[in-house]
Design an enzyme around this catalytic site. Structure first.
Site, PDB file in Angstrom:
ATOM      1  N   PRO A 118       0.773  -1.240   0.085  1.00  0.00           N
ATOM      2  CA  PRO A 118      -0.139   0.095   0.107  1.00  0.00           C
ATOM      3  C   PRO A 118       0.788   1.058  -0.130  1.00  0.00           C
ATOM      4  O   PRO A 118       0.732   2.122   0.798  1.00  0.00           O
ATOM      5  CB  PRO A 118      -0.913  -0.030   1.460  1.00  0.00           C
ATOM      6  CG  PRO A 118       0.328  -0.826   2.293  1.00  0.00           C
ATOM      7  CD  PRO A 118       0.952  -1.715   1.402  1.00  0.00           C
ATOM      8  N   LYS A 119       1.781   1.529  -0.832  1.00  0.00           N
ATOM      9  CA  LYS A 119       2.754   2.430  -1.159  1.00  0.00           C
ATOM     10  C   LYS A 119       1.951   3.824  -1.488  1.00  0.00           C
ATOM     11  O   LYS A 119       1.084   3.691  -2.358  1.00  0.00           O
ATOM     12  CB  LYS A 119       3.889   2.195  -1.968  1.00  0.00           C
ATOM     13  CG  LYS A 119       4.779   0.961  -1.354  1.00  0.00           C
ATOM     14  CD  LYS A 119       6.111   1.051  -2.249  1.00  0.00           C
ATOM     15  CE  LYS A 119       7.109  -0.185  -1.616  1.00  0.00           C
ATOM     16  NZ  LYS A 119       8.386   0.157  -2.344  1.00  0.00           N
ATOM     17  N   LYS A 120       2.505   4.953  -0.686  1.00  0.00           N
ATOM     18  CA  LYS A 120       1.846   6.187  -1.118  1.00  0.00           C
ATOM     19  C   LYS A 120       3.085   7.088  -0.868  1.00  0.00           C
ATOM     20  O   LYS A 120       4.039   6.815  -0.235  1.00  0.00           O
ATOM     21  CB  LYS A 120       0.862   6.685   0.343  1.00  0.00           C
ATOM     22  CG  LYS A 120      -0.381   5.488  -0.070  1.00  0.00           C
ATOM     23  CD  LYS A 120      -1.377   6.159   1.136  1.00  0.00           C
ATOM     24  CE  LYS A 120      -2.033   7.423   0.828  1.00  0.00           C
ATOM     25  NZ  LYS A 120      -3.477   7.494   1.724  1.00  0.00           N
TER      26      LYS A 120
END
Length: 250
Positions: A118-120
């Site tokens: 879930p990279k942001k």
């Protein structure tokens, strides 16, 4: 002349003539990592886990990475928050990542498209301030995470660190919809670091401060008790992974 159908089919990423992400494995060399451990409420962990994952303890692991020489991606900073989980009814254990922040578009895309991480976007950093190692993550102009550790006070080892924090197998929730909005991929995936070489490892007293942010809700895992931190320098490879649970088939 247009790009042939065979070339399109063989492509791993877009743009076709300038792909954003590489085929794995990818080697990361001389990574500088600050890892800070703390305990939270086990119920807080359970609230952010997708079934059929279950928490195995109340430990939270926060990594601040300086990737100094990453194939394809270059030199950048990253941060990962992890909790220890088990896939129910199995002996599969790993570190689940509810939150990851970094400032490299290729690494964001690769983590999301390949592993389902879930990279942001965010701005992590590691700095050495006199006798202190300081790790930070900034997003939306707010320092959402600040971790500190005393500078190189006690030598540690790969074995001691991994016995305290067995994080080398990473578990993620991968969700990709079809263009019409129906589910295309809905899986739990896992991948394990390969060729891990630890060049140096230090252990010492650590602190963790978390500031609320609606777009980076690490505050969902409040600090209840501080544990030690580790500063370490290592090489590793990121390989392809495996599907450990397929929601669309189960």
């Amino acid at each position: 002349m247009s790009i042939s159908r065979d070339e399109v089919v063989k492509s791993f990423s877009t743009p076709i003539d300038n792909p954003l992400i590489p085929r794995f494995p990818v080697q990361f060399r001389k990574n500088e990592i600050l890892t800070v451990l703390y305990r939270t409420d086990r119920a807080a962990i359970e609230r952010i886990l997708p079934d059929p994952l279950e928490a195995v303890d109340d430990l939270v692991i926060v990594h601040f990475y300086h990737m100094t020489d990453a194939e394809w991606f270059g030199n950048y900073y990253e941060s990962a928050i992890q909790v220890q989980v088990r896939l129910k009814g199995t002996d599969i254990l790993g570190a689940y990542s509810p939150y990851l922040y970094l400032g490299n578009d290729g690494a964001i895309a690769a983590g999301r498209e390949i592993y389902g991480q879930p990279k942001k976007s965010g701005n992590p950093s590691i700095k050495f301030v006199d006798d202190l190692i300081v790790g930070k993550v900034e997003r939306n102009g707010i320092d959402i995470i600040t971790g500190t550790m005393a500078y190189k006070q006690r030598r540690s080892s790969r074995e001691e660190m991994l016995s305290a924090i067995p994080f080398t197998t990473n578990i993620n929730l991968k969700i990709i919809p079809h263009i019409d909005g129906t589910p295309a991929i809905h899986q739990l995936t896992a991948r394990t670091f390969s060729n891990l070489v630890v060049h140096e490892c230090w252990r010492g007293p650590a602190t963790m401060e978390i500031r609320p942010n609606a777009q980076a809700p690490v505050h969902n895992l409040p600090v209840r008790e501080m544990m030690d931190g580790y500063y370490w320098v290592c090489d590793f490879d990121l390989p392809m992974g495996e599907v450990i649970h397929d929601y669309l088939k189960s």
